[in-house]
Structures are given as structure tokens and as C-alpha cells.
Motif scaffolding. Structure first.
Motif, short mmCIF file in Angstrom:
data_model
loop_
_atom_site.label_atom_id
_atom_site.label_comp_id
_atom_site.label_asym_id
_atom_site.label_seq_id
_atom_site.Cartn_x
_atom_site.Cartn_y
_atom_site.Cartn_z
N PHE A 150 0.83 -1.21 0.00
CA PHE A 150 0.00 0.00 0.00
C PHE A 150 0.86 1.25 0.00
N LEU A 151 0.48 2.20 -0.84
CA LEU A 151 1.20 3.47 -0.91
C LEU A 151 0.92 4.27 0.36
N THR A 152 2.00 4.77 1.00
CA THR A 152 1.80 5.54 2.23
C THR A 152 2.58 6.86 2.19
N ILE A 172 -7.84 0.35 -10.84
CA ILE A 172 -7.67 -1.09 -10.62
C ILE A 172 -6.95 -1.29 -9.30
N GLY A 173 -7.55 -2.07 -8.41
CA GLY A 173 -6.93 -2.37 -7.12
C GLY A 173 -6.84 -1.16 -6.19
N PRO A 174 -7.98 -0.59 -5.79
CA PRO A 174 -7.95 0.60 -4.93
C PRO A 174 -7.36 0.34 -3.54
N VAL A 212 -12.16 -1.52 -9.50
CA VAL A 212 -12.21 -2.97 -9.62
C VAL A 212 -11.24 -3.54 -8.59
N GLU A 213 -11.77 -4.25 -7.61
CA GLU A 213 -10.92 -4.77 -6.52
C GLU A 213 -11.26 -6.25 -6.28
N LEU A 214 -10.23 -7.07 -6.14
CA LEU A 214 -10.41 -8.51 -5.97
C LEU A 214 -10.69 -8.90 -4.52
N GLY A 258 -13.96 -8.22 -8.09
CA GLY A 258 -13.59 -9.29 -9.03
C GLY A 258 -12.18 -9.10 -9.55
N ASP A 259 -11.83 -9.99 -10.48
CA ASP A 259 -10.48 -10.04 -11.04
C ASP A 259 -10.40 -9.11 -12.25
N ALA A 260 -9.53 -8.12 -12.17
CA ALA A 260 -9.39 -7.15 -13.27
C ALA A 260 -8.95 -7.85 -14.57
N1 SAM Z 1 -4.09 1.21 -4.72
C1 SAM Z 1 -3.62 0.81 -3.40
C2 SAM Z 1 -2.40 1.62 -3.01
O1 SAM Z 1 -1.81 2.24 -3.91
O2 SAM Z 1 -2.05 1.64 -1.84
C3 SAM Z 1 -3.31 -0.71 -3.36
C4 SAM Z 1 -2.21 -1.20 -4.25
S1 SAM Z 1 -1.78 -2.88 -4.04
C5 SAM Z 1 -0.17 -2.89 -4.81
C6 SAM Z 1 -2.70 -3.78 -5.28
C7 SAM Z 1 -4.22 -3.84 -5.08
O3 SAM Z 1 -4.80 -4.63 -6.15
C8 SAM Z 1 -4.67 -4.50 -3.80
O4 SAM Z 1 -5.72 -3.77 -3.24
C9 SAM Z 1 -5.14 -5.90 -4.24
O5 SAM Z 1 -6.10 -6.47 -3.38
C10 SAM Z 1 -5.70 -5.60 -5.61
N2 SAM Z 1 -5.70 -6.75 -6.54
C11 SAM Z 1 -4.84 -7.80 -6.56
N3 SAM Z 1 -5.11 -8.62 -7.59
C12 SAM Z 1 -6.16 -8.07 -8.25
C13 SAM Z 1 -6.92 -8.45 -9.40
N4 SAM Z 1 -6.62 -9.55 -10.09
N5 SAM Z 1 -7.95 -7.66 -9.80
C14 SAM Z 1 -8.25 -6.52 -9.10
N6 SAM Z 1 -7.57 -6.11 -8.00
C15 SAM Z 1 -6.54 -6.87 -7.59
#
Ligand code: SAM
Length: 267
Positions: free
Chosen positions: A19-21, A44-46, A65-67, A90-92
Motif C-alpha cells: 500500500f502506498l503511504t 484497478i486495485g484501490p 475494480v478490486e479482488l 472481481g479479477d481485473a
Molecule cells: N491502490 C492501493 C495503493 O496504492 O495503496 C493498493 C495497491 S496494491 C499494490 C494492489 C491492489 O490490487 C490490492 O488492493 C489488491 O487487493 C488488488 N488486486 C490484486 N489482484 C487483483 C486483481 N486480479 N484484480 C483486481 N484487483 C486486484
């Protein structure tokens, strides 16, 4: 301090969660994304909303879109975000992005991508390139170098050719491991991909281009002639004006497209 105490969520390795901090980095990425209401904004992946929050604050509506179901539940209950977000669990990689496009509004797609799926995800998104204005992704720095590589360099490969066929590629920002919790093992970088409105080298069949580049780069140390001998003969290379004694990394995107079009015409 454990990740859980710090974030209120235990980072899941299998979902590539880093996670970005770092607020300075977050601000710079949001500046590069430049959120607006004229595009369908898609993340994608919030995750824990490091980018989601500042982007959503700047616009009316954000699609995500978040898994991870736990993270989706958090977003659904988020006091300031829940009304602004259109959440898809779901899966992006399987997601049909064309369903998000609206009349007269292209998508702007962004995300700090899970590194284990970043390459297949970019290939998946290239299928929707015509409906996308631009994309901003946090990736492994090494992948950004591959995306933006020039012919004749070690980083130049199949991913380079396919990305540069579809998009203009611009590295935006390098990001050290300390900007994330937990820190990844590798350096990261943000890249901007802008799909061409008019392709500089149009290909008659992108599947053929994908197949040809996969075959050409199968053995990087071998010559083009060796890797592609079952597809293009010496005479045909001469006809195309391509030196078949070169290695695959010395061939330009334009030349790969010319070869793919040639194979299509032959069939
Ligand atoms: N955006 C956030 C940040 O910058 O802190 C989280 C980044 S983290 C590197 C990746 C994110 O993608 C996680 O929330 C994870 O659960 C989600 N994720 C992983 N595989 C995924 C998929 N196949 N489809 C959608 N989201 C996915």
C-alpha cells in the motif's frame, strides 16, 4: 510496528498488496492522472484508497475494480467514498472494461498494480485501447524500463513491441520501496501509456503480431532468421528489406508490424 497496526488491514501477499503511504508520491501520481469528469475514471486495485480518495475528491464518480472482498467491504462502508464509488468486486484480468464506456466519454485507467499480474493485465487492457484515453500504472521499475525501451537494448522485448504498438509510453516517476507498506523487494516506477488514436504502424491482425513477437523473442541470442524460419523465408526477409541476421532486440516495432502484415497476407 506490524502492517496490521499501521494500516488496520493485514496486507495479503497473494493479492500483491503493497500500500502506498508516501503522501508526496501520492500527490505526484494524482497530478499525473489529472482526474476529470469528462472521462470515465477507472482504478484497478484501490486497496486502502491511497489514490482512490484524492482522485474521488476531485471528481463526481470513480469506478473501481478490486479482488479482495475485505477491502471491497471497507470501501462500501467508507464514510466519504461510498457514495462516489462504483465498486466492482472481481479479477481485473477477467473484467470487461468496455461495459464502462459511455457515449462520448473514454476511460482514464490507473492503478498501483499487483506486480504478479501487471504484464497480463496490460495485455488485457490493450484489447480496450480504443476506448482508453490514457493509463497510469505503478509497476516494477524493471517493467517500466521494458515498456519504454529502444531497439538494441537489453530491456527491449515482446512487451516493448506490443506496448509501443498500441501506445505512446512515458516514464513518469521512480518510487523507492520505502514509499509503501509493506515495502516491496524491488524499486517501482509510474508509467503513462497513451493509446494512439491513429496507429503509426497499423497491423492487420494483432493476434498475428503477438504470435510473431513471442516466437521472435523465444530465443533472444538467436538470429531473427533462426527464430522465424518456419514463418518467413530468406527471400521474403529480403523482400521486406529486413536483415534476418540481426537479433530480435534489434528489430523496430515498425518492422515487426511489417512482418506480421506480410504473414497475414500470405495466409
Ligand atoms: N491502490 C492501493 C495503493 O496504492 O495503496 C493498493 C495497491 S496494491 C499494490 C494492489 C491492489 O490490487 C490490492 O488492493 C489488491 O487487493 C488488488 N488486486 C490484486 N489482484 C487483483 C486483481 N486480479 N484484480 C483486481 N484487483 C486486484
Amino acid at each position: 510496528m506490524s502492517n496490521k497496526v499501521h494500516l488496520g488491514h493485514t496486507a495479503r501477499k497473494r493479492f500483491g498488496q503493497n500500500f502506498l503511504t508516501d503522501h508526496n508520491v501520492i500527490n505526484r501520481i494524482v497530478g499525473a492522472i489529472s482526474p476529470d469528469n469528462d472521462h470515465v475514471m477507472v482504478e484497478i486495485g484501490p486497496g486502502l484508497a491511497a489514490l482512490t480518495e484524492p482522485v474521488a475528491n476531485a471528481i463526481d464518480k470513480l469506478t473501481v475494480v478490486e479482488l479482495d472482498k475485505d477491502l471491497v467491504a471497507r470501501l462500501q462502508e467508507h464514510p466519504t467514498l461510498k457514495d462516489k464509488l462504483d465498486i466492482h468486486q472481481g479479477d481485473a484480468l477477467q473484467f470487461d472494461f468496455s461495459q464502462l464506456v459511455e457515449e462520448g466519454r473514454q476511460m482514464k485507467v490507473f492503478g498501483n498494480l499487483p506486480y504478479n499480474i501487471s504484464t497480463p493485465l496490460m495485455f488485457h487492457l490493450f484489447e480496450f485501447a480504443e476506448q482508453i484515453e490514457n493509463m497510469h500504472f505503478m509497476l516494477q521499475k524493471e517493467v517500466v524500463l521494458r515498456l519504454s525501451a529502444s531497439p538494441g537494448t537489453k530491456a527491449y522485448g515482446r512487451l516493448t513491441v506490443m506496448a509501443q504498438y498500441h501506445c505512446q509510453v512515458m516514464p513518469v516517476l521512480e518510487v523507492p520501496p520505502g514509499s509503501f507498506t509493506p515495502p516491496p523487494k524491488v524499486d517501482s516506477a509510474v508509467v503513462r501509456l497513451v493509446p494512439y488514436k491513429v496507429k503509426p504502424w497499423p497491423c492487420k491482425d494483432v493476434d498475428q503480431l503477438r504470435h510473431l513477437t513471442t516466437t521472435a523473442f523465444n530465443m533472444r541470442r538467436k538470429t531473427l532468421r533462426n527464430n522465424l524460419k518456419h514463418m518467413i523465408s530468406d527471400e521474403e526477409f529480403a523482400q521486406l528489406g529486413i536483415d534476418a541476421t540481426l537479433r530480435p532486440e534489434q528489430i523496430t516495432v515498425e518492422q515487426y508490424v511489417a512482418m506480421a502484415n506480410f504473414v497475414v497476407d500470405k495466409q
